[in-house]
Motif scaffolding. Structure first.
Motif, PDB file in Angstrom:
ATOM      1  N   UNK A  97       0.723  -1.130  -0.071  1.00  0.00           N
ATOM      2  CA  UNK A  97       0.136   0.077  -0.049  1.00  0.00           C
ATOM      3  C   UNK A  97       0.682   1.206  -0.006  1.00  0.00           C
ATOM      4  N   UNK A  98       2.069   1.460   0.729  1.00  0.00           N
ATOM      5  CA  UNK A  98       2.839   2.493   0.859  1.00  0.00           C
ATOM      6  C   UNK A  98       3.560   2.663  -0.597  1.00  0.00           C
ATOM      7  N   UNK A 103       3.471   5.278  -5.821  1.00  0.00           N
ATOM      8  CA  UNK A 103       3.411   5.258  -7.358  1.00  0.00           C
ATOM      9  C   UNK A 103       2.234   6.238  -7.722  1.00  0.00           C
ATOM     10  N   UNK A 104       1.379   6.381  -7.116  1.00  0.00           N
ATOM     11  CA  UNK A 104       0.340   7.339  -7.392  1.00  0.00           C
ATOM     12  C   UNK A 104       1.167   8.947  -7.517  1.00  0.00           C
ATOM     13  N   UNK A 106       4.158   9.704  -7.923  1.00  0.00           N
ATOM     14  CA  UNK A 106       5.303   9.695  -8.673  1.00  0.00           C
ATOM     15  C   UNK A 106       4.564   9.758 -10.218  1.00  0.00           C
ATOM     16  N   UNK A 107       3.234   9.395 -10.439  1.00  0.00           N
ATOM     17  CA  UNK A 107       2.634   9.363 -11.696  1.00  0.00           C
ATOM     18  C   UNK A 107       2.860   8.031 -12.274  1.00  0.00           C
ATOM     19  N   UNK A 108       3.535   6.886 -11.704  1.00  0.00           N
ATOM     20  CA  UNK A 108       3.728   5.739 -12.469  1.00  0.00           C
ATOM     21  C   UNK A 108       2.561   4.845 -12.456  1.00  0.00           C
ATOM     22  N   UNK A 109       1.641   5.007 -11.491  1.00  0.00           N
ATOM     23  CA  UNK A 109       0.425   4.083 -11.357  1.00  0.00           C
ATOM     24  C   UNK A 109      -0.991   5.172 -11.602  1.00  0.00           C
ATOM     25  N   UNK A 110      -1.942   4.602 -12.139  1.00  0.00           N
ATOM     26  CA  UNK A 110      -2.977   5.265 -12.197  1.00  0.00           C
ATOM     27  C   UNK A 110      -3.763   5.181 -10.937  1.00  0.00           C
ATOM     28  N   UNK A 111      -4.965   5.750 -10.558  1.00  0.00           N
ATOM     29  CA  UNK A 111      -5.762   5.428  -9.449  1.00  0.00           C
ATOM     30  C   UNK A 111      -6.303   4.292  -9.458  1.00  0.00           C
ATOM     31  N   UNK A 112      -6.743   3.657 -10.652  1.00  0.00           N
ATOM     32  CA  UNK A 112      -7.400   2.284 -10.571  1.00  0.00           C
ATOM     33  C   UNK A 112      -6.303   1.216 -10.258  1.00  0.00           C
ATOM     34  N   UNK A 113      -5.019   1.545 -11.137  1.00  0.00           N
ATOM     35  CA  UNK A 113      -4.079   0.451 -10.927  1.00  0.00           C
ATOM     36  C   UNK A 113      -3.732   0.371  -9.565  1.00  0.00           C
ATOM     37  N   UNK A 114      -3.428   1.634  -8.871  1.00  0.00           N
ATOM     38  CA  UNK A 114      -3.257   1.514  -7.488  1.00  0.00           C
ATOM     39  C   UNK A 114      -4.162   0.983  -6.534  1.00  0.00           C
ATOM     40  N   UNK A 115      -5.385   1.307  -6.843  1.00  0.00           N
ATOM     41  CA  UNK A 115      -6.362   0.596  -6.111  1.00  0.00           C
ATOM     42  C   UNK A 115      -6.532  -0.803  -6.096  1.00  0.00           C
ATOM     43  N   UNK A 268      -3.476   4.876   3.232  1.00  0.00           N
ATOM     44  CA  UNK A 268      -2.730   5.236   2.066  1.00  0.00           C
ATOM     45  C   UNK A 268      -3.061   5.122   0.593  1.00  0.00           C
ATOM     46  N   UNK A 269      -3.970   4.428   0.438  1.00  0.00           N
ATOM     47  CA  UNK A 269      -4.750   4.271  -0.938  1.00  0.00           C
ATOM     48  C   UNK A 269      -6.253   4.018  -0.579  1.00  0.00           C
ATOM     49  N   UNK A 270      -7.062   5.058  -1.125  1.00  0.00           N
ATOM     50  CA  UNK A 270      -8.464   4.804  -1.106  1.00  0.00           C
ATOM     51  C   UNK A 270      -8.900   4.030  -2.163  1.00  0.00           C
ATOM     52  N   UNK A 271      -9.718   2.738  -1.688  1.00  0.00           N
ATOM     53  CA  UNK A 271     -10.497   2.021  -2.830  1.00  0.00           C
ATOM     54  C   UNK A 271     -11.822   1.732  -2.511  1.00  0.00           C
ATOM     55  N   UNK A 272     -12.553   1.176  -3.439  1.00  0.00           N
ATOM     56  CA  UNK A 272     -14.040   0.840  -3.363  1.00  0.00           C
ATOM     57  C   UNK A 272     -14.207  -0.276  -2.491  1.00  0.00           C
ATOM     58  N   UNK A 273     -15.171  -0.179  -1.506  1.00  0.00           N
ATOM     59  CA  UNK A 273     -15.381  -1.112  -0.516  1.00  0.00           C
ATOM     60  C   UNK A 273     -15.881  -2.414  -1.259  1.00  0.00           C
ATOM     61  N   UNK A 274     -16.777  -2.283  -2.362  1.00  0.00           N
ATOM     62  CA  UNK A 274     -17.181  -3.474  -2.988  1.00  0.00           C
ATOM     63  C   UNK A 274     -16.057  -4.114  -3.870  1.00  0.00           C
TER      64      UNK A 274
END
Length: 304
Positions: A97-98, A103-104, A106-115, A268-274
């Motif tokens: 998660x850290x 990555x978010x 730095x811009x190396x990951x998109x939000x969806x990829x990080x989630x 560290x990274x917000x994600x959808x509970x579903x």
């Protein structure tokens, strides 16, 4: 916060305030035990691994080739996410998660990829599964090693299911390199956050345990709630249970990490509970089935 949750949340907070005033000695003892666990178990294992994980991750580069293509195909993780999967195997939660947060930034990951990577890669570390569960609960290092391998296999299966439709949407950008001083400083703050979560949720678990004892709740219910609140206390409580109950309880604890781990990685990274529940329930289902079979195999081999 949803209006439907406002009243129960307020009631829970009021219960917490009453508990602090009514049982000050129990609160002190709970916090003392949690801080001791942080200093003797978490700090020695997590802190150096967090530092090494960040340094290893920014040094890893999966280039094109037959071997790397094979590894990514087997694991279900694309080349962009495969280094996070590897560091997650080595370090356990909340290190991935850290890394995803970095990555978010730095811009190396998109939000969806990080989630999705945060949800998939945050699992119990080798030392936790092999030593605390394998040796501590079952008194068998080989069983602990086998359980860790099963956990990794279940994560790979989940990756094939949930990453099948996910594609890397942006090209890999050169990561911002951190020197060792920056990494130590950031990991120190992260370690303080982790210890704070452990102390707080251990206190919640102890308070609930006292409440359940007063109302004479079933011991199995108390153990399950304890483990789903703070995983370490739950693992220590299942040792005297029957194996038919112990196995699903441990698999539930490992698969989720409890509320403490959930809020750590969510910080560290917000994600959808579903998405979280879908992935974690899949890993739990696969793990409890495979571990039940594995345990029977070990039982048969012990008779030979």
């Amino acid at each position: 916060m949803s209006k439907k949750l406002y009243i129960p949340y307020t009631a829970a907070c009021l219960f917490g305030v009453l508990f602090l005033f009514m049982f000050p000695e129990a609160v002190k003892e709970s916090i003392k035990n949690s801080l001791e666990r942080c200093s003797t178990q978490l700090l020695p294992s997590f802190f150096p691994m967090m530092i090494l994980a960040r340094q290893i991750y920014q040094s890893l580069s999966i280039s094109s080739g037959a071997f790397s293509d094979l590894c990514c195909r087997i694991s279900g993780f694309p080349k962009k996410l495969f280094p996070i999967f590897l560091t997650g195997i080595l370090c356990g939660y909340p290190a991935p998660a850290i890394i995803c947060k970095k990555g978010l930034e730095d811009g190396t990951l998109t939000k969806k990829e990080a989630e999705i990577c945060t949800i998939l890669c945050n699992n119990a570390s080798p030392s936790f599964v092999i030593i605390l569960i394998g040796n501590g609960v079952f008194e068998s290092i080989p069983l602990g090693i086998s359980l860790f391998i099963l956990q990794t296999a279940c994560v790979i299966c989940a990756a094939h299911i949930f990453l099948r439709k996910e594609k890397t949407t942006i090209p890999t950008i050169s990561q911002g390199k951190e020197n060792i001083s920056e990494t130590v400083l950031k990991c120190t703050y992260s370690m303080l956050e982790i210890c704070g979560f452990v102390v707080f949720f251990s206190l919640i678990a102890d308070a609930l345990n006292m409440l359940f004892l007063q109302v004479h709740a079933l011991s199995l219910f108390r153990i399950f709630i304890s483990g789903m609140t703070e995983i370490t206390g739950g693992v220590n409580s299942v040792r005297q249970l029957k194996n038919s109950i112990k196995i699903p309880f441990l698999c539930a604890f490992i698969s989720t990490g409890g509320l403490s781990v959930f809020f750590q990685i969510f910080t560290f990274v917000k994600f959808k509970l579903s998405s979280y529940f879908a992935v974690r329930l899949t890993i739990f289902s696969l793990l409890v089935l495979s571990f039940s079979v594995l345990f029977k195999i070990f039982g048969i081999l012990s008779l030979l």
